[in-house]
Motif scaffolding. Structure first.
Motif, mmCIF file in Angstrom:
data_model
loop_
_atom_site.group_PDB
_atom_site.id
_atom_site.type_symbol
_atom_site.label_atom_id
_atom_site.label_comp_id
_atom_site.label_asym_id
_atom_site.label_seq_id
_atom_site.Cartn_x
_atom_site.Cartn_y
_atom_site.Cartn_z
ATOM 1 N N ALA A 16 0.850 -1.197 0.000
ATOM 2 C CA ALA A 16 0.000 0.000 0.000
ATOM 3 C C ALA A 16 0.883 1.244 0.000
ATOM 4 N N TRP A 17 0.378 2.298 -0.619
ATOM 5 C CA TRP A 17 1.056 3.591 -0.586
ATOM 6 C C TRP A 17 0.654 4.294 0.701
ATOM 7 N N VAL A 18 1.637 4.733 1.476
ATOM 8 C CA VAL A 18 1.393 5.473 2.714
ATOM 9 C C VAL A 18 2.267 6.718 2.684
ATOM 10 N N ASP A 19 1.621 7.879 2.668
ATOM 11 C CA ASP A 19 2.344 9.155 2.630
ATOM 12 C C ASP A 19 3.385 9.191 1.510
ATOM 13 N N GLY A 20 3.019 8.676 0.344
ATOM 14 C CA GLY A 20 3.907 8.715 -0.818
ATOM 15 C C GLY A 20 4.951 7.620 -0.878
ATOM 16 N N TYR A 24 5.096 -2.431 2.618
ATOM 17 C CA TYR A 24 4.741 -3.846 2.508
ATOM 18 C C TYR A 24 4.555 -4.425 3.896
ATOM 19 N N CYS A 25 3.587 -5.284 4.020
ATOM 20 C CA CYS A 25 3.394 -6.019 5.267
ATOM 21 C C CYS A 25 2.796 -7.374 4.921
ATOM 22 N N MET A 26 2.563 -8.190 5.923
ATOM 23 C CA MET A 26 1.972 -9.507 5.711
ATOM 24 C C MET A 26 0.640 -9.581 6.454
ATOM 25 N N ARG A 27 -0.320 -10.232 5.827
ATOM 26 C CA ARG A 27 -1.638 -10.447 6.416
ATOM 27 C C ARG A 27 -1.775 -11.940 6.694
ATOM 28 N N ALA A 28 -2.129 -12.268 7.909
ATOM 29 C CA ALA A 28 -2.322 -13.683 8.274
ATOM 30 C C ALA A 28 -3.573 -14.217 7.589
ATOM 31 N N LEU A 29 -3.469 -15.399 6.995
ATOM 32 C CA LEU A 29 -4.616 -16.061 6.372
ATOM 33 C C LEU A 29 -5.368 -16.934 7.382
#
Length: 117
Positions: A16-20, A24-29
């Motif tokens: 995701a773009w955050v403040d330009g 990157y991060c990970m989402r638990a499934l």
């Protein structure tokens, strides 16, 4: 993070773009226990076993990768026998790849016996 067959994955990357800036991060499934390895999809189903091997140095099992036209043309030969325990580690890795993805019965044969067809 590491990878595994799709049925064993427990996390997914999120960008995701955050403040330009791209973040990157990970989402638990699913719930991931303390000390459990985080397993992400390295897109194995979209890459041939050979492309995956040359990129990461390993492959998942048969049927976990996309099709690879002609990938075994030079590795499927009966002249490519087991290199033995004292061979260079790279040669042993290539042999394991060929045994798994090009002629899987080779890995089950006793040492010293080669494919004849």
């Amino acid at each position: 993070a590491n990878t595994a067959p799709r049925r064993e994955l427990n996390a997914a990357p999120v960008a995701a773009w955050v403040d330009g800036d791209m973040r990157y991060c990970m989402r638990a499934l699913r719930d991931i226990g303390a000390g459990e390895e985080v397993l992400l999809d390295y897109q194995s189903s979209q890459a041939s076993a050979l492309a995956f091997f040359t990129t990461y140095g390993f492959t998942l099992g048969r049927g976990e990768h996309g099709a690879g036209e002609g990938m075994c043309r030079d590795l499927g030969s009966g002249d490519f026998g087991h290199p033995g325990p004292d061979a260079d580690p790279l040669l042993r890795s290539v042999w394991r790849f060929a045994a798994e993805h090009c002629h899987p019965l080779e890995a089950a044969r006793p040492k010293g016996r080669r494919r004849t067809a």
